[in-house]
Write a protein that holds these residues in place. Structure first.
Motif, PDB file in Angstrom:
ATOM      1  N   PRO A  92       0.814  -1.202   0.000  1.00  0.00           N
ATOM      2  CA  PRO A  92       0.000   0.000   0.000  1.00  0.00           C
ATOM      3  C   PRO A  92       0.857   1.265   0.000  1.00  0.00           C
ATOM      4  N   ASP A  93       0.224   2.397  -0.262  1.00  0.00           N
ATOM      5  CA  ASP A  93       0.933   3.675  -0.341  1.00  0.00           C
ATOM      6  C   ASP A  93       1.572   4.066   0.983  1.00  0.00           C
ATOM      7  N   GLU A  94       1.001   3.655   2.097  1.00  0.00           N
ATOM      8  CA  GLU A  94       1.584   4.037   3.387  1.00  0.00           C
ATOM      9  C   GLU A  94       2.908   3.329   3.656  1.00  0.00           C
ATOM     10  N   SER A  95       3.238   2.320   2.866  1.00  0.00           N
ATOM     11  CA  SER A  95       4.528   1.651   3.043  1.00  0.00           C
ATOM     12  C   SER A  95       5.679   2.490   2.500  1.00  0.00           C
ATOM     13  N   ARG A  96       5.388   3.541   1.750  1.00  0.00           N
ATOM     14  CA  ARG A  96       6.439   4.399   1.203  1.00  0.00           C
ATOM     15  C   ARG A  96       7.146   5.201   2.281  1.00  0.00           C
ATOM     16  N   SER A  97       6.536   5.362   3.437  1.00  0.00           N
ATOM     17  CA  SER A  97       7.163   6.128   4.506  1.00  0.00           C
ATOM     18  C   SER A  97       8.251   5.322   5.231  1.00  0.00           C
ATOM     19  N   LEU A  98       8.291   4.021   5.016  1.00  0.00           N
ATOM     20  CA  LEU A  98       9.307   3.179   5.660  1.00  0.00           C
ATOM     21  C   LEU A  98      10.621   3.246   4.882  1.00  0.00           C
ATOM     22  N   PRO A  99      11.747   3.101   5.576  1.00  0.00           N
ATOM     23  CA  PRO A  99      13.010   3.025   4.840  1.00  0.00           C
ATOM     24  C   PRO A  99      13.073   1.716   4.063  1.00  0.00           C
ATOM     25  N   PRO A 100      13.707   1.736   2.901  1.00  0.00           N
ATOM     26  CA  PRO A 100      13.760   0.494   2.119  1.00  0.00           C
ATOM     27  C   PRO A 100      14.681  -0.525   2.781  1.00  0.00           C
ATOM     28  N   PRO A 101      14.390  -1.805   2.586  1.00  0.00           N
ATOM     29  CA  PRO A 101      15.283  -2.829   3.140  1.00  0.00           C
ATOM     30  C   PRO A 101      16.598  -2.824   2.366  1.00  0.00           C
ATOM     31  N   PRO A 102      17.636  -3.407   2.928  1.00  0.00           N
ATOM     32  CA  PRO A 102      18.893  -3.475   2.179  1.00  0.00           C
ATOM     33  C   PRO A 102      18.727  -4.310   0.912  1.00  0.00           C
ATOM     34  N   LEU A 103      19.457  -3.955  -0.120  1.00  0.00           N
ATOM     35  CA  LEU A 103      19.334  -4.674  -1.387  1.00  0.00           C
ATOM     36  C   LEU A 103      19.800  -6.119  -1.255  1.00  0.00           C
ATOM     37  N   VAL A 104      20.797  -6.339  -0.417  1.00  0.00           N
ATOM     38  CA  VAL A 104      21.275  -7.696  -0.160  1.00  0.00           C
ATOM     39  C   VAL A 104      20.712  -8.120   1.187  1.00  0.00           C
ATOM     40  N   ASN A 105      19.687  -8.962   1.139  1.00  0.00           N
ATOM     41  CA  ASN A 105      19.091  -9.477   2.368  1.00  0.00           C
ATOM     42  C   ASN A 105      18.885 -10.984   2.232  1.00  0.00           C
TER      43      ASN A 105
END
Length: 96
Positions: free
Chosen positions: A5-18
């Motif tokens: 959902p759009d409200e997930s945009r406020s979270l920092p992105p996870p690391p690319l290597v996880n």
């Protein structure tokens, strides 16, 4: 997007290597190797483009699953903290 959902945009992105990306990338690569084996082609040397494609698709699926997992955990934390804030009598601090 229903998946995020759009409200997930406020979270920092996870690391690319996880962990999820690495596992699903590996699973994609193994799927390409198994496809070569089942079709009686040289397992590692045939279809390098397909191996790269499957690995890349697995990697990005893992990345978006990690992103969704972080969103769900943040949503649950927010709801829990809101409940604790609204019901302070149920959560008294102990004198340890």
């Amino acid at each position: 997007m229903v998946f995020l959902p759009d409200e997930s945009r406020s979270l920092p992105p996870p690391p690319l290597v996880n962990k999820g990306s690495a596992w699903l990338g590996l699973a994609g690569w193994v799927a390409a190797l198994l496809d070569n084996g089942f079709n009686r082609r040289p397992v590692i040397r045939a279809g390098l483009h397909r191996q790269v494609l499957f690995t890349t698709v697995g990697w990005f699926v893992g990345y978006y699953l990690a992103k969704r997992t972080e969103y769900i955990h943040a949503k649950l934390d927010r709801e829990l903290f809101e409940y604790v804030r609204q019901h302070p009598a149920d959560f008294k601090a102990t004198g340890i």
